[in-house]
Design a protein around this motif. Structure first.
Motif, short mmCIF file in Angstrom:
data_model
loop_
_atom_site.label_atom_id
_atom_site.label_comp_id
_atom_site.label_asym_id
_atom_site.label_seq_id
_atom_site.Cartn_x
_atom_site.Cartn_y
_atom_site.Cartn_z
N GLU A 1 22.84 -6.06 -15.73
CA GLU A 1 24.21 -5.96 -16.26
C GLU A 1 25.19 -6.52 -15.25
OE1 GLU A 1 24.79 -1.86 -17.29
OE2 GLU A 1 23.35 -1.96 -18.94
N SER A 2 26.29 -7.03 -15.75
CA SER A 2 27.29 -7.68 -14.89
C SER A 2 27.87 -6.73 -13.84
CB SER A 2 28.41 -8.30 -15.73
OG SER A 2 29.05 -7.31 -16.48
N LYS A 3 27.96 -5.46 -14.16
CA LYS A 3 28.50 -4.51 -13.18
C LYS A 3 27.57 -4.33 -11.97
CE LYS A 3 26.64 -0.40 -15.38
NZ LYS A 3 26.90 0.83 -16.05
N ASN A 4 26.31 -4.71 -12.12
CA ASN A 4 25.33 -4.58 -11.04
C ASN A 4 25.02 -5.92 -10.37
OD1 ASN A 4 25.04 -1.82 -11.50
ND2 ASN A 4 23.50 -2.17 -13.07
N LYS A 5 25.87 -6.91 -10.58
CA LYS A 5 25.62 -8.24 -10.04
C LYS A 5 25.45 -8.20 -8.52
CE LYS A 5 27.46 -12.90 -9.88
NZ LYS A 5 28.52 -13.80 -10.30
N GLU A 6 26.30 -7.47 -7.85
CA GLU A 6 26.22 -7.40 -6.40
C GLU A 6 24.91 -6.74 -5.95
OE1 GLU A 6 29.07 -5.64 -3.04
OE2 GLU A 6 30.08 -6.83 -4.58
N SER B 1 18.03 -10.85 -2.19
CA SER B 1 18.02 -11.40 -0.84
C SER B 1 17.11 -10.60 0.10
CB SER B 1 19.44 -11.44 -0.27
OG SER B 1 19.93 -10.12 -0.11
N THR B 2 16.88 -9.35 -0.20
CA THR B 2 16.07 -8.54 0.71
C THR B 2 14.64 -8.29 0.22
OG1 THR B 2 16.90 -6.50 -0.30
CG2 THR B 2 18.06 -7.31 1.65
N PHE B 3 14.37 -8.43 -1.05
CA PHE B 3 13.04 -8.13 -1.60
C PHE B 3 12.48 -9.30 -2.38
CE2 PHE B 3 15.04 -3.92 -1.32
CZ PHE B 3 14.12 -3.28 -0.52
N ALA B 4 12.56 -10.49 -1.86
CA ALA B 4 12.11 -11.71 -2.53
C ALA B 4 12.95 -11.92 -3.78
CB ALA B 4 10.63 -11.66 -2.83
N LEU B 5 12.52 -11.48 -4.94
CA LEU B 5 13.33 -11.65 -6.14
C LEU B 5 14.02 -10.36 -6.54
CD1 LEU B 5 10.94 -13.88 -8.24
CD2 LEU B 5 12.96 -14.56 -6.96
N PHE B 6 13.33 -9.25 -6.42
CA PHE B 6 13.90 -7.95 -6.75
C PHE B 6 13.01 -6.87 -6.18
CE2 PHE B 6 11.08 -9.09 -10.15
CZ PHE B 6 10.39 -7.93 -10.44
N ASP B 7 13.50 -5.68 -6.15
CA ASP B 7 12.73 -4.55 -5.65
C ASP B 7 11.64 -4.23 -6.67
OD1 ASP B 7 11.73 -2.25 -4.59
OD2 ASP B 7 13.60 -1.11 -4.69
N LYS B 8 10.43 -4.56 -6.32
CA LYS B 8 9.32 -4.42 -7.27
C LYS B 8 9.04 -2.97 -7.62
CE LYS B 8 7.37 -8.78 -5.75
NZ LYS B 8 8.52 -9.15 -4.97
N SER B 9 9.45 -2.05 -6.78
CA SER B 9 9.22 -0.64 -7.09
C SER B 9 10.10 -0.18 -8.26
CB SER B 9 9.48 0.23 -5.86
OG SER B 9 10.85 0.16 -5.51
N THR B 10 11.14 -0.93 -8.56
CA THR B 10 11.99 -0.57 -9.69
C THR B 10 11.62 -1.32 -10.95
OG1 THR B 10 13.64 -2.26 -9.17
CG2 THR B 10 13.96 -0.08 -8.18
N SER B 11 10.60 -2.15 -10.89
CA SER B 11 10.19 -2.92 -12.07
C SER B 11 9.47 -2.02 -13.07
CB SER B 11 9.31 -4.09 -11.68
OG SER B 11 8.09 -3.62 -11.17
N VAL B 12 9.46 -2.47 -14.30
CA VAL B 12 8.82 -1.75 -15.39
C VAL B 12 7.63 -2.59 -15.86
CG1 VAL B 12 9.13 -0.83 -17.71
CG2 VAL B 12 11.04 -0.79 -16.08
N THR B 13 6.44 -1.98 -15.90
CA THR B 13 5.26 -2.69 -16.39
C THR B 13 5.33 -2.79 -17.91
OG1 THR B 13 3.95 -1.81 -14.57
CG2 THR B 13 2.74 -2.65 -16.48
N SER B 14 5.06 -3.98 -18.41
CA SER B 14 5.07 -4.16 -19.86
C SER B 14 3.78 -4.84 -20.30
CB SER B 14 6.28 -4.97 -20.30
OG SER B 14 6.23 -6.27 -19.77
#
Length: 148
Positions: free
Chosen positions: A70-75, A82-95
């Motif tokens: 969401e745009s409010k979470n852009k920062e 910048s700190t976890f390659a593409l994103f924090d993988k621990s917050t990812s959802v398996t699909s």
């Protein structure tokens, strides 16, 4: 699935009681090996159909949580990137997604699996002579199988 239908109709086309006895009586080890491979292909496809849901579902995908996009979470997204390659993988959802890879392997489309070269094996004279009662029905089914 028409290839599976063909393999399930083989028992009605071949001698049901003595297909392997006929091959054992034959002096050709090649015939026996071909019949064994045809039986294994049938059993493999039966297993595929019995386990269809598991074979066609792959749960190896990770999705980014929608809230993070969401745009409010852009920062926050930029910081995670910048700190976890593409994103924090621990917050990812398996699909899970449907896939045809295993089915394609079973059918021999990828060059591996129990049906690779099956058309040639079905048309070998020694196989036909050893097991077929009605040649017209058998060749019609082989043609249907090859065109599916």
């Amino acid at each position: 699935l028409s290839k599976l239908f063909f393999l399930t109709t083989i028992p009605t086309i071949v001698h049901p009681s003595n297909a392997f006895a006929a091959s054992a009586a034959s002096s050709s080890a090649s015939t026996e090996q071909d019949l064994i491979l045809l039986k294994e292909a049938y059993e493999s496809l039966t297993s595929l159909v019995d386990n269809w849901s598991r074979a066609t579902t792959s749960c190896i995908y990770a999705d980014i949580p929608r809230e993070l996009l969401e745009s409010k979470n852009k920062e926050q997204l930029l910081e995670k990137a910048s700190t976890f390659a593409l994103f924090d993988k621990s917050t990812s959802v398996t699909s899970c997604r449907k896939t045809n890879k295993i089915v394609r392997d079973y059918l021999g489309v990828t060059g591996k699996g129990p049906l690779v070269g099956i058309e040639k094996r079905l048309l070998k004279r020694n196989v036909v002579d050893a097991v077929v009662d009605d040649l017209d029905d058998y060749f019609a089914e082989v043609e249907n199988f090859s065109s599916s």
